[in-house]
Design a protein around this motif. Sequence first.
Motif, PDB file in Angstrom:
ATOM      1  N   ILE A 197       0.865  -1.180   0.000  1.00 37.27           N
ATOM      2  CA  ILE A 197       0.000   0.000   0.000  1.00 37.27           C
ATOM      3  C   ILE A 197       0.902   1.231   0.000  1.00 37.27           C
ATOM      4  N   VAL A 198       0.914   1.922  -1.112  1.00 35.37           N
ATOM      5  CA  VAL A 198       1.798   3.071  -1.293  1.00 35.37           C
ATOM      6  C   VAL A 198       1.054   4.350  -0.920  1.00 35.37           C
ATOM      7  N   TYR A 199       1.766   5.275  -0.306  1.00 32.51           N
ATOM      8  CA  TYR A 199       1.140   6.587  -0.114  1.00 32.51           C
ATOM      9  C   TYR A 199       2.140   7.704  -0.362  1.00 32.51           C
ATOM     10  N   CYS A 200       1.597   8.802  -0.899  1.00 33.63           N
ATOM     11  CA  CYS A 200       2.352  10.041  -1.048  1.00 33.63           C
ATOM     12  C   CYS A 200       1.613  11.088  -0.225  1.00 33.63           C
ATOM     13  N   GLN A 201       1.728  12.351  -0.556  1.00 35.31           N
ATOM     14  CA  GLN A 201       1.076  13.357   0.270  1.00 35.31           C
ATOM     15  C   GLN A 201      -0.427  13.438   0.010  1.00 35.31           C
ATOM     16  N   GLU A 202      -0.833  13.387  -1.287  1.00 31.56           N
ATOM     17  CA  GLU A 202      -2.249  13.582  -1.594  1.00 31.56           C
ATOM     18  C   GLU A 202      -2.846  12.491  -2.476  1.00 31.56           C
ATOM     19  N   GLY A 203      -2.076  11.458  -2.811  1.00 35.77           N
ATOM     20  CA  GLY A 203      -2.654  10.328  -3.532  1.00 35.77           C
ATOM     21  C   GLY A 203      -2.615  10.416  -5.041  1.00 35.77           C
ATOM     22  N   TYR A 204      -1.689  11.175  -5.588  1.00 31.84           N
ATOM     23  CA  TYR A 204      -1.544  11.247  -7.044  1.00 31.84           C
ATOM     24  C   TYR A 204      -0.303  10.466  -7.498  1.00 31.84           C
ATOM     25  N   THR A 205       0.854  10.880  -7.025  1.00 32.01           N
ATOM     26  CA  THR A 205       2.085  10.163  -7.369  1.00 32.01           C
ATOM     27  C   THR A 205       2.012   8.706  -6.940  1.00 32.01           C
ATOM     28  N   SER A 206       1.337   8.449  -5.826  1.00 34.16           N
ATOM     29  CA  SER A 206       1.248   7.071  -5.326  1.00 34.16           C
ATOM     30  C   SER A 206       0.500   6.165  -6.297  1.00 34.16           C
ATOM     31  N   SER A 207      -0.486   6.701  -7.015  1.00 35.07           N
ATOM     32  CA  SER A 207      -1.213   5.881  -7.993  1.00 35.07           C
ATOM     33  C   SER A 207      -0.290   5.451  -9.128  1.00 35.07           C
ATOM     34  N   LEU A 208       0.530   6.386  -9.606  1.00 33.42           N
ATOM     35  CA  LEU A 208       1.479   6.048 -10.672  1.00 33.42           C
ATOM     36  C   LEU A 208       2.507   5.036 -10.172  1.00 33.42           C
ATOM     37  N   ALA A 209       2.932   5.197  -8.919  1.00 31.85           N
ATOM     38  CA  ALA A 209       3.924   4.282  -8.349  1.00 31.85           C
ATOM     39  C   ALA A 209       3.348   2.877  -8.199  1.00 31.85           C
ATOM     40  N   ALA A 210       2.120   2.776  -7.713  1.00 30.81           N
ATOM     41  CA  ALA A 210       1.496   1.461  -7.541  1.00 30.81           C
ATOM     42  C   ALA A 210       1.296   0.775  -8.891  1.00 30.81           C
ATOM     43  N   ALA A 211       0.921   1.549  -9.906  1.00 31.37           N
ATOM     44  CA  ALA A 211       0.756   0.973 -11.247  1.00 31.37           C
ATOM     45  C   ALA A 211       2.089   0.461 -11.782  1.00 31.37           C
ATOM     46  N   ALA A 212       3.178   1.154 -11.448  1.00 26.92           N
ATOM     47  CA  ALA A 212       4.504   0.697 -11.873  1.00 26.92           C
ATOM     48  C   ALA A 212       4.840  -0.645 -11.229  1.00 26.92           C
TER      49      ALA A 212
ATOM     50  N   ILE B 139      -3.258   4.694  -1.264  1.00 30.23           N
ATOM     51  CA  ILE B 139      -4.270   5.265  -0.379  1.00 30.23           C
ATOM     52  C   ILE B 139      -4.923   6.466  -1.059  1.00 30.23           C
ATOM     53  N   ILE B 140      -6.233   6.444  -1.132  1.00 31.16           N
ATOM     54  CA  ILE B 140      -6.977   7.566  -1.706  1.00 31.16           C
ATOM     55  C   ILE B 140      -6.757   8.799  -0.824  1.00 31.16           C
ATOM     56  N   GLY B 141      -6.232   9.841  -1.423  1.00 35.90           N
ATOM     57  CA  GLY B 141      -6.003  11.075  -0.671  1.00 35.90           C
ATOM     58  C   GLY B 141      -4.665  11.147   0.026  1.00 35.90           C
ATOM     59  N   GLY B 142      -3.915  10.042   0.042  1.00 32.88           N
ATOM     60  CA  GLY B 142      -2.571  10.050   0.585  1.00 32.88           C
ATOM     61  C   GLY B 142      -2.483  10.317   2.078  1.00 32.88           C
ATOM     62  N   TYR B 143      -1.314  10.787   2.500  1.00 31.31           N
ATOM     63  CA  TYR B 143      -1.087  11.037   3.921  1.00 31.31           C
ATOM     64  C   TYR B 143      -2.013  12.130   4.449  1.00 31.31           C
ATOM     65  N   ALA B 144      -2.330  13.100   3.605  1.00 33.03           N
ATOM     66  CA  ALA B 144      -3.231  14.176   4.041  1.00 33.03           C
ATOM     67  C   ALA B 144      -4.582  13.606   4.452  1.00 33.03           C
ATOM     68  N   ALA B 145      -5.088  12.624   3.692  1.00 34.19           N
ATOM     69  CA  ALA B 145      -6.374  12.008   4.018  1.00 34.19           C
ATOM     70  C   ALA B 145      -6.260  11.144   5.274  1.00 34.19           C
ATOM     71  N   TRP B 146      -5.132  10.462   5.428  1.00 31.36           N
ATOM     72  CA  TRP B 146      -4.903   9.654   6.636  1.00 31.36           C
ATOM     73  C   TRP B 146      -4.966  10.553   7.873  1.00 31.36           C
ATOM     74  N   LYS B 147      -4.290  11.672   7.790  1.00 28.85           N
ATOM     75  CA  LYS B 147      -4.243  12.603   8.917  1.00 28.85           C
ATOM     76  C   LYS B 147      -5.617  13.211   9.180  1.00 28.85           C
ATOM     77  N   ALA B 148      -6.334  13.572   8.099  1.00 33.14           N
ATOM     78  CA  ALA B 148      -7.662  14.163   8.244  1.00 33.14           C
ATOM     79  C   ALA B 148      -8.656  13.176   8.844  1.00 33.14           C
ATOM     80  N   ALA B 149      -8.439  11.882   8.618  1.00 29.93           N
ATOM     81  CA  ALA B 149      -9.337  10.860   9.163  1.00 29.93           C
ATOM     82  C   ALA B 149      -9.083  10.609  10.639  1.00 29.93           C
ATOM     83  N   GLY B 150      -8.052  11.236  11.189  1.00 25.77           N
ATOM     84  CA  GLY B 150      -7.755  11.077  12.605  1.00 25.77           C
ATOM     85  C   GLY B 150      -7.168   9.728  12.962  1.00 25.77           C
ATOM     86  N   LEU B 151      -6.568   9.063  11.992  1.00 20.27           N
ATOM     87  CA  LEU B 151      -5.981   7.750  12.255  1.00 20.27           C
ATOM     88  C   LEU B 151      -4.659   7.904  13.012  1.00 20.27           C
ATOM     89  N   PRO B 152      -4.260   6.877  13.742  1.00 18.74           N
ATOM     90  CA  PRO B 152      -3.022   6.967  14.530  1.00 18.74           C
ATOM     91  C   PRO B 152      -1.810   7.286  13.660  1.00 18.74           C
TER      92      PRO B 152
END
Length: 317
Positions: free
Chosen positions: A254-269, A281-294
């Motif tokens: 499961i790859v993540y970048c900051q907002e979920g754009y570069t990570s999609s290209l990386a996962a496809a690679a 991850i949809i939305g990347g680290y920013a979405a993880w943080k916004a969801a209040g996850l640990p």
Amino acid sequence: MSVAIVDNAVQPAKRRTLADVRNQVAQELAIKAITKAHIVDGARVGVYFTFSKKEDDQFLRLVATHIEYRLPTDYLFALATTGSPPDTTVTANSLVICGSSDDFVQRAILLASSKFLGRVESVVNEGTVWIAAVRNIGSSSYDEAALWDVVCKSVRAPIDPLCPPPGSRSIDQILSDARSKLQRVTPQQAYEELHDPTFPMPVFLVDIRPAAQREREGGIHGSLIIERNVLEWRFDPRCEARLAIADRYDLKIIVYCQEGYTSSLAAAALHELGLLNATDIIGGYAAWKAAGLPGQIKPPSTAADSESYVPSEISES
């Protein structure tokens, strides 16, 4: 009355010389090369490899002559010999680029010289025919692909610099195509899969962001930090530079970048490498943080036995 006697004895066939045989073989190879050719912007282009023979450059020049004879229209061909030359004193194989115009051939020379940098030992430039001695040409799939790229690009008609070249895609199209291969996950889904002991395969969370961004934005402790520029080398099971954990193809990465754009290209690679469970991850680290996850996850179960585990040094800001 006299009768004329006609000698009907069969005259012996003229004995074929080695030159006759070489000419026939060259003619047959020219026909094969033309048959395999593609049409690019109205010009016929092709690449053809044959096994090394005696006097390769002269033989390929003969093939080029037969191509010229059979193609009255625009054309550009790259012809090369591969394998060990019969003459043990020869250290390189022959490459001939022939075309219907000097312009085509000179463009091809520039491209070919850059693609085989350091491998070209000698060249003869005759305008519409270029002959080079290239070390180990044909020894890898790179060489044929590189020559196809050379001939296709060299015959393309000049384009409007403001118009997209044929075959190009916008970044939106590239991103859409990449995501069509993935089963993307939300931050919550990623967290649950990472902590599910019954999940049927090993799951790894991978942060591909550059160090400066991790330092500025924060990170998730327990994720693997593998920056984008080395990702494929670290996870390809066939690569000597792979991580110790990357020894199988069913990993859930499961790859993540900051907002979920570069990570999609990386996962496809990673899919291109055969890692078909890779996603992002949809939305990347920013979405993880916004969801209040640990800001910390359970480290991979294999981390203690592997040098691949790199704990995040960055605390969540």
